[in-house]
Design a protein around this motif. Structure first.
Motif, PDB file in Angstrom:
ATOM      1  N   ARG A 199       0.796  -1.204   0.090  1.00 53.22           N
ATOM      2  CA  ARG A 199       0.018  -0.144  -0.049  1.00 53.22           C
ATOM      3  C   ARG A 199       0.756   1.274   0.080  1.00 53.22           C
ATOM      4  O   ARG A 199       0.468   2.269  -0.571  1.00 53.22           O
ATOM      5  CB  ARG A 199      -1.088   0.012   1.267  1.00 53.22           C
ATOM      6  CG  ARG A 199      -2.048  -0.962   1.066  1.00 53.22           C
ATOM      7  CD  ARG A 199      -2.984  -0.888   2.186  1.00 53.22           C
ATOM      8  NE  ARG A 199      -4.097  -2.087   1.987  1.00 53.22           N
ATOM      9  CZ  ARG A 199      -5.343  -1.911   2.641  1.00 53.22           C
ATOM     10  NH1 ARG A 199      -5.588  -0.722   3.647  1.00 53.22           N
ATOM     11  NH2 ARG A 199      -6.205  -2.665   2.237  1.00 53.22           N
ATOM     12  N   ARG A 242       0.605   4.066  -2.818  1.00 54.25           N
ATOM     13  CA  ARG A 242       0.334   5.544  -2.561  1.00 54.25           C
ATOM     14  C   ARG A 242       1.399   6.281  -3.022  1.00 54.25           C
ATOM     15  O   ARG A 242       1.098   7.343  -3.560  1.00 54.25           O
ATOM     16  CB  ARG A 242       0.121   5.468  -0.856  1.00 54.25           C
ATOM     17  CG  ARG A 242      -0.341   6.726  -0.369  1.00 54.25           C
ATOM     18  CD  ARG A 242      -0.514   6.991   0.934  1.00 54.25           C
ATOM     19  NE  ARG A 242      -1.113   5.839   1.432  1.00 54.25           N
ATOM     20  CZ  ARG A 242      -0.565   5.013   2.456  1.00 54.25           C
ATOM     21  NH1 ARG A 242       0.634   5.504   3.024  1.00 54.25           N
ATOM     22  NH2 ARG A 242      -1.317   4.053   2.925  1.00 54.25           N
ATOM     23  N   LEU A 263       1.112   7.023  -6.736  1.00 45.16           N
ATOM     24  CA  LEU A 263       0.111   7.750  -6.876  1.00 45.16           C
ATOM     25  C   LEU A 263       0.635   9.350  -6.687  1.00 45.16           C
ATOM     26  O   LEU A 263       0.149  10.501  -7.278  1.00 45.16           O
ATOM     27  CB  LEU A 263      -1.189   7.577  -6.068  1.00 45.16           C
ATOM     28  CG  LEU A 263      -2.160   6.231  -6.776  1.00 45.16           C
ATOM     29  CD1 LEU A 263      -2.971   5.940  -5.772  1.00 45.16           C
ATOM     30  CD2 LEU A 263      -2.665   6.580  -7.921  1.00 45.16           C
ATOM     31  N   TRP A 312     -10.202  13.472  -1.975  1.00 51.50           N
ATOM     32  CA  TRP A 312     -10.098  12.440  -3.101  1.00 51.50           C
ATOM     33  C   TRP A 312     -10.034  11.136  -2.087  1.00 51.50           C
ATOM     34  O   TRP A 312     -10.407   9.946  -2.744  1.00 51.50           O
ATOM     35  CB  TRP A 312      -8.860  12.454  -3.701  1.00 51.50           C
ATOM     36  CG  TRP A 312      -7.611  12.014  -3.360  1.00 51.50           C
ATOM     37  CD1 TRP A 312      -7.017  12.956  -2.428  1.00 51.50           C
ATOM     38  CD2 TRP A 312      -6.721  10.923  -3.306  1.00 51.50           C
ATOM     39  NE1 TRP A 312      -5.594  12.339  -2.239  1.00 51.50           N
ATOM     40  CE2 TRP A 312      -5.470  11.094  -2.756  1.00 51.50           C
ATOM     41  CE3 TRP A 312      -6.907   9.880  -4.096  1.00 51.50           C
ATOM     42  CZ2 TRP A 312      -4.515  10.134  -2.753  1.00 51.50           C
ATOM     43  CZ3 TRP A 312      -6.032   8.845  -3.989  1.00 51.50           C
ATOM     44  CH2 TRP A 312      -4.639   8.859  -3.306  1.00 51.50           C
ATOM     45  N   ASP A 339     -10.154   7.775   0.634  1.00 51.95           N
ATOM     46  CA  ASP A 339      -9.142   6.680   1.066  1.00 51.95           C
ATOM     47  C   ASP A 339      -9.015   5.872  -0.348  1.00 51.95           C
ATOM     48  O   ASP A 339      -9.785   5.382  -1.030  1.00 51.95           O
ATOM     49  CB  ASP A 339      -9.898   5.850   2.079  1.00 51.95           C
ATOM     50  CG  ASP A 339      -8.889   4.701   2.618  1.00 51.95           C
ATOM     51  OD1 ASP A 339      -7.790   4.794   1.909  1.00 51.95           O
ATOM     52  OD2 ASP A 339      -9.371   3.790   3.088  1.00 51.95           O
ATOM     53  N   PRO A 340      -7.826   5.743  -1.115  1.00 54.53           N
ATOM     54  CA  PRO A 340      -7.714   4.879  -2.030  1.00 54.53           C
ATOM     55  C   PRO A 340      -7.979   3.599  -2.171  1.00 54.53           C
ATOM     56  O   PRO A 340      -8.271   3.034  -3.010  1.00 54.53           O
ATOM     57  CB  PRO A 340      -6.102   5.098  -2.489  1.00 54.53           C
ATOM     58  CG  PRO A 340      -5.363   5.688  -1.344  1.00 54.53           C
ATOM     59  CD  PRO A 340      -6.461   6.373  -0.498  1.00 54.53           C
ATOM     60  N   TRP A 341      -7.872   3.248  -0.773  1.00 53.43           N
ATOM     61  CA  TRP A 341      -8.376   1.722  -0.518  1.00 53.43           C
ATOM     62  C   TRP A 341      -9.677   1.122  -0.268  1.00 53.43           C
ATOM     63  O   TRP A 341     -10.214   0.104  -0.271  1.00 53.43           O
ATOM     64  CB  TRP A 341      -7.399   1.280   0.747  1.00 53.43           C
ATOM     65  CG  TRP A 341      -6.084   1.630   0.556  1.00 53.43           C
ATOM     66  CD1 TRP A 341      -5.304   2.579   1.298  1.00 53.43           C
ATOM     67  CD2 TRP A 341      -5.051   0.934  -0.366  1.00 53.43           C
ATOM     68  NE1 TRP A 341      -4.136   2.458   0.864  1.00 53.43           N
ATOM     69  CE2 TRP A 341      -3.819   1.733  -0.322  1.00 53.43           C
ATOM     70  CE3 TRP A 341      -5.115   0.150  -1.390  1.00 53.43           C
ATOM     71  CZ2 TRP A 341      -2.762   1.529  -1.080  1.00 53.43           C
ATOM     72  CZ3 TRP A 341      -4.210  -0.106  -2.151  1.00 53.43           C
ATOM     73  CH2 TRP A 341      -2.910   0.448  -1.995  1.00 53.43           C
ATOM     74  N   PHE A 375      -8.583   0.890  -8.170  1.00 50.44           N
ATOM     75  CA  PHE A 375      -7.430   1.610  -8.655  1.00 50.44           C
ATOM     76  C   PHE A 375      -7.938   2.679  -9.543  1.00 50.44           C
ATOM     77  O   PHE A 375      -7.356   4.131  -9.437  1.00 50.44           O
ATOM     78  CB  PHE A 375      -6.513   0.883  -9.141  1.00 50.44           C
ATOM     79  CG  PHE A 375      -5.296   1.397  -9.626  1.00 50.44           C
ATOM     80  CD1 PHE A 375      -4.454   1.871  -8.639  1.00 50.44           C
ATOM     81  CD2 PHE A 375      -4.922   1.574 -10.856  1.00 50.44           C
ATOM     82  CE1 PHE A 375      -3.000   2.569  -9.146  1.00 50.44           C
ATOM     83  CE2 PHE A 375      -3.846   2.581 -11.109  1.00 50.44           C
ATOM     84  CZ  PHE A 375      -3.129   2.712 -10.250  1.00 50.44           C
ATOM     85  N   ALA A 427      -9.687   5.616  -7.867  1.00 55.44           N
ATOM     86  CA  ALA A 427      -8.645   6.395  -6.845  1.00 55.44           C
ATOM     87  C   ALA A 427      -7.944   7.136  -7.810  1.00 55.44           C
ATOM     88  O   ALA A 427      -7.586   8.351  -7.496  1.00 55.44           O
ATOM     89  CB  ALA A 427      -7.965   5.362  -6.289  1.00 55.44           C
ATOM     90  N   CYS A 428      -7.661   6.773  -9.208  1.00 52.88           N
ATOM     91  CA  CYS A 428      -6.828   7.738 -10.167  1.00 52.88           C
ATOM     92  C   CYS A 428      -7.958   8.688 -10.449  1.00 52.88           C
ATOM     93  O   CYS A 428      -7.224   9.979 -10.607  1.00 52.88           O
ATOM     94  CB  CYS A 428      -6.263   7.042 -11.327  1.00 52.88           C
ATOM     95  SG  CYS A 428      -5.053   5.863 -10.977  1.00 52.88           S
ATOM     96  N   LEU A 474      -8.216  11.207  -7.821  1.00 49.24           N
ATOM     97  CA  LEU A 474      -6.975  12.125  -7.456  1.00 49.24           C
ATOM     98  C   LEU A 474      -6.293  12.968  -8.743  1.00 49.24           C
ATOM     99  O   LEU A 474      -6.129  14.340  -8.432  1.00 49.24           O
ATOM    100  CB  LEU A 474      -5.602  11.196  -7.264  1.00 49.24           C
ATOM    101  CG  LEU A 474      -4.397  11.719  -7.038  1.00 49.24           C
ATOM    102  CD1 LEU A 474      -4.112  12.649  -5.642  1.00 49.24           C
ATOM    103  CD2 LEU A 474      -3.144  10.694  -6.777  1.00 49.24           C
TER     104      LEU A 474
END
Length: 140
Positions: A34, A38, A41, A95, A97-99, A103, A106-107, A110
Motif C-alpha cells: 500500500r 500510494r 500515486l 479524494w 481513501d484510495p483503498w 484503482f 482512485a486515479c 486524485l
C-alpha cells in the motif's frame, strides 16, 4: 541420501504483529504494498499538469521588496497573497481513501481537472483538513 536444507522460516519477534502478505508479491506485506502504490500515486500527482495550471491561475508578480521572489499566490479561502513555499494545491472535493475504491476510481479522484482544484495557504489547508477529518461532508 543427503537431505536438502530448507530455508528456515523467519518467526516474528515476540510482541510483533503479523501483517497480511501481499498476494501480488509474497515477499512484501500489505502495508509495504500500500505504501508503494500510494507513493506512486503521489508521484503522478506531483507531475499532473492541471495542478500547475491551478497555481498559474492564482499567481501574480511579487509585490515584495525581495527581488529573488518572482511570484505570489492567492489563497482561495482567505484571499491573502503568499510565497510559493507557503501554498499548496488542494482538491476541492477530498479524494478520499484510495483503498476504499478501485484503482481506476482512485486515479480519477486524485487526477482531476483544474476546476476541481484550489490553491490554499498552509493555515487554511490545515483548517480544511481538520474539518474534513471531523465531518463526512466535503468542505469547499
Amino acid at each position: 541420501m543427503a537431505r536438502k536444507k530448507t530455508a528456515a522460516k523467519k518467526r516474528p519477534r515476540k510482541g510483533t504483529i503479523r501483517t497480511a502478505i501481499c498476494p501480488q508479491n509474497p515477499e512484501w506485506s500489505m502495508a509495504r504494498y500500500r505504501t508503494f502504490v500510494r507513493s506512486a500515486l503521489r508521484k503522478a500527482w506531483m507531475k499532473w499538469p492541471p495542478k500547475f495550471e491551478a497555481l498559474k491561475r492564482a499567481q501574480r508578480p511579487s509585490q515584495s521588496d525581495n527581488k529573488k521572489l518572482k511570484w505570489e499566490y492567492q489563497c482561495a479561502a482567505c484571499k491573502q497573497w503568499h510565497r510559493g513555499d507557503q501554498v499548496s494545491v488542494d482538491h476541492i472535493i477530498p479524494w478520499g481513501d484510495p483503498w476504499s475504491m478501485s484503482f481506476i476510481d482512485a486515479c480519477r479522484a486524485l487526477l482531476v481537472p483544474v476546476d476541481e482544484l484550489q490553491v490554499l495557504c498552509g493555515g487554511c489547508h490545515d483548517t480544511k483538513t481538520a474539518l474534513e477529518k471531523q465531518s463526512t461532508e466535503p468542505i469547499p
